[in-house]
Design a protein around this motif. Sequence first.
Motif, PDB file in Angstrom:
ATOM      1  N   LEU A 291       2.517   9.783   3.631  1.00 34.64           N
ATOM      2  CA  LEU A 291       1.998   8.337   4.390  1.00 34.64           C
ATOM      3  C   LEU A 291       1.240   7.670   3.406  1.00 34.64           C
ATOM      4  O   LEU A 291       1.075   7.193   2.828  1.00 34.64           O
ATOM      5  CB  LEU A 291       1.153   8.245   5.586  1.00 34.64           C
ATOM      6  CG  LEU A 291       1.212   9.527   6.651  1.00 34.64           C
ATOM      7  CD1 LEU A 291       0.858   9.983   7.896  1.00 34.64           C
ATOM      8  CD2 LEU A 291       3.311   9.323   7.054  1.00 34.64           C
TER       9      LEU A 291
ATOM     10  N   GLY B 192       5.035   3.079   5.499  1.00 35.64           N
ATOM     11  CA  GLY B 192       5.408   4.561   6.247  1.00 35.64           C
ATOM     12  C   GLY B 192       5.612   5.428   5.819  1.00 35.64           C
ATOM     13  O   GLY B 192       4.097   5.806   5.583  1.00 35.64           O
TER      14      GLY B 192
ATOM     15  N   GLU C 162      11.444   6.389   0.338  1.00 41.87           N
ATOM     16  CA  GLU C 162      10.658   6.077   1.068  1.00 41.87           C
ATOM     17  C   GLU C 162      11.428   5.883   2.678  1.00 41.87           C
ATOM     18  O   GLU C 162      12.295   5.022   2.691  1.00 41.87           O
ATOM     19  CB  GLU C 162      10.129   4.509   0.692  1.00 41.87           C
ATOM     20  CG  GLU C 162       8.661   5.265  -0.737  1.00 41.87           C
ATOM     21  CD  GLU C 162       8.486   3.834  -0.609  1.00 41.87           C
ATOM     22  OE1 GLU C 162       8.727   2.745   0.150  1.00 41.87           O
ATOM     23  OE2 GLU C 162       7.934   3.707  -1.976  1.00 41.87           O
TER      24      GLU C 162
ATOM     25  N   GLY D 111      10.446   3.750   6.166  1.00 41.17           N
ATOM     26  CA  GLY D 111       9.729   2.652   6.528  1.00 41.17           C
ATOM     27  C   GLY D 111       9.118   3.617   8.280  1.00 41.17           C
ATOM     28  O   GLY D 111       9.794   4.583   8.615  1.00 41.17           O
ATOM     29  N   PRO D 112       8.114   3.065   8.929  1.00 43.87           N
ATOM     30  CA  PRO D 112       7.799   3.111  10.058  1.00 43.87           C
ATOM     31  C   PRO D 112       8.477   3.722  11.436  1.00 43.87           C
ATOM     32  O   PRO D 112       8.549   4.536  11.489  1.00 43.87           O
ATOM     33  CB  PRO D 112       6.402   2.290  10.543  1.00 43.87           C
ATOM     34  CG  PRO D 112       6.111   1.568   9.274  1.00 43.87           C
ATOM     35  CD  PRO D 112       7.474   1.571   8.449  1.00 43.87           C
ATOM     36  N   ASP D 113       9.571   2.264  11.572  1.00 43.46           N
ATOM     37  CA  ASP D 113      10.633   3.061  12.083  1.00 43.46           C
ATOM     38  C   ASP D 113      11.234   3.970  12.050  1.00 43.46           C
ATOM     39  O   ASP D 113      12.193   5.040  12.866  1.00 43.46           O
ATOM     40  CB  ASP D 113      11.807   1.615  12.398  1.00 43.46           C
ATOM     41  CG  ASP D 113      11.049   0.414  12.765  1.00 43.46           C
ATOM     42  OD1 ASP D 113       9.194   0.797  13.499  1.00 43.46           O
ATOM     43  OD2 ASP D 113      11.265  -0.364  12.284  1.00 43.46           O
ATOM     44  N   GLN D 114      11.637   4.968  10.502  1.00 39.49           N
ATOM     45  CA  GLN D 114      12.521   5.752  10.123  1.00 39.49           C
ATOM     46  C   GLN D 114      11.650   7.089  10.482  1.00 39.49           C
ATOM     47  O   GLN D 114      11.734   8.040  10.747  1.00 39.49           O
ATOM     48  CB  GLN D 114      13.158   5.788   8.907  1.00 39.49           C
ATOM     49  CG  GLN D 114      14.268   4.206   8.831  1.00 39.49           C
ATOM     50  CD  GLN D 114      13.565   3.242   8.623  1.00 39.49           C
ATOM     51  OE1 GLN D 114      12.138   3.180   8.072  1.00 39.49           O
ATOM     52  NE2 GLN D 114      15.093   2.294   9.458  1.00 39.49           N
ATOM     53  N   TRP D 115      10.395   6.893  10.238  1.00 37.59           N
ATOM     54  CA  TRP D 115       9.690   7.946  10.200  1.00 37.59           C
ATOM     55  C   TRP D 115       9.154   8.754  11.485  1.00 37.59           C
ATOM     56  O   TRP D 115       9.447   9.902  11.554  1.00 37.59           O
ATOM     57  CB  TRP D 115       8.670   8.115   9.440  1.00 37.59           C
ATOM     58  CG  TRP D 115       7.294   8.835   9.456  1.00 37.59           C
ATOM     59  CD1 TRP D 115       6.366   8.877  10.368  1.00 37.59           C
ATOM     60  CD2 TRP D 115       6.839   9.857   8.681  1.00 37.59           C
ATOM     61  NE1 TRP D 115       5.450  10.111  10.024  1.00 37.59           N
ATOM     62  CE2 TRP D 115       6.407  10.710   8.828  1.00 37.59           C
ATOM     63  CE3 TRP D 115       8.291  10.225   7.377  1.00 37.59           C
ATOM     64  CZ2 TRP D 115       5.926  11.692   7.741  1.00 37.59           C
ATOM     65  CZ3 TRP D 115       7.958  11.228   6.874  1.00 37.59           C
ATOM     66  CH2 TRP D 115       7.150  12.597   7.646  1.00 37.59           C
TER      67      TRP D 115
ATOM     68  N   GLN E 259      18.792   2.913  11.657  1.00 31.81           N
ATOM     69  CA  GLN E 259      18.922   4.199  11.175  1.00 31.81           C
ATOM     70  C   GLN E 259      19.324   5.801  10.340  1.00 31.81           C
ATOM     71  O   GLN E 259      19.113   6.373   9.533  1.00 31.81           O
ATOM     72  CB  GLN E 259      18.259   5.015  12.275  1.00 31.81           C
ATOM     73  CG  GLN E 259      16.902   4.805  13.302  1.00 31.81           C
ATOM     74  CD  GLN E 259      15.518   4.821  12.728  1.00 31.81           C
ATOM     75  OE1 GLN E 259      15.492   5.176  11.382  1.00 31.81           O
ATOM     76  NE2 GLN E 259      14.463   4.047  13.944  1.00 31.81           N
TER      77      GLN E 259
END
Length: 338
Positions: free
Chosen positions: A99, A103, A128, A130-134, A168
């Motif tokens: 982390l 992200g 890498e 991002g938070p939206d993908q993770w 996504q």
Amino acid sequence: MKSFLRTFLLFVVTIIPLGACGDLPRPFQGAGREGDPSLLELRDTETVRVEGGEDLPEGASQHLARAMARALRSRDIPAYSDSPQGGDYILRPNVTANLIDAGASVDITWVLMRPDGLAIDTTKATGELGPDQWFAPVPTGPEEGDLAVPKELVEKVRDLGGIDQDPQEETYDALVAQSADKIAFMITGDRTALRAAPVMKVALIDFAGAPGDGNTALARSAGALLQSKGIEIDNTDIGDHSVILSATTQVTPIDKSKSRTPVDRVLIEWVIMDVDGTELGQMKQNNVVPHGSLDERWGTIASLAAQAAVESLEGVLGQIANRKQWQLRARKKTASAR
């Protein structure tokens, strides 16, 4: 001498593993073939079941698996990820994630396996998320039902329907693209998937220890036989796409009390190395000849020794080319002695 010529093809084989993941095949045991066919003879019309990664959130895991399945289908390989059953090959991602403020950074090792769980080969990728993908939600819609929908057709249908690609999907598609190229080659052997992969070059260096003209004769015979199989020999321009083939010979008299006639033992050790000196594999040939018969000219014996070695060395060179994502031969070259 005649007895030796008939039996020189016998040799003892040893091989150093080419990678660090799983039980790798032993290439020298399949003389004249690119590795052990029981491990590497893949079928190019079978399905691939893509599994999710255990070290990812559930949504990210499913997005990753779906992205790889889409990528393989766009490369004409039937693949799916929405079922835990079936598949002629299984593709599993081993994920290491850290982390970060932006992200998560991910290191993915894709392992291609047979249904019995035996690893065939691996390829790695990093990226890498991002938070939206993770923390992406679990996909709700079904996976594409047609396992062989061409990418161009999928994009055309989207354009006609005014449908934008899911962001996504775009992120995960980019993450798996390079690995999908390499996996496509593992399965089909089609080098076009690797986009102009470089051609392997073999440099014949450090042939030493043989009496008479043995060093020169062995190098000349090995080079000619490899070239006849379409493998490029280049002893001058040794670069990033080269491997080095060397041979060390020992000829020692055998105790007269152990033989009715004076004979010499001949040991030839063939070694394949990276240009940095890392040993990739070795093979030993061991036989006897009449005492003194190799003191001057090797003649036919050099040809027979090189032929026996090359039939096996071709296999390990194919393994190395596969692992390094090189072409073993230029596409227009055909192997006249395969």
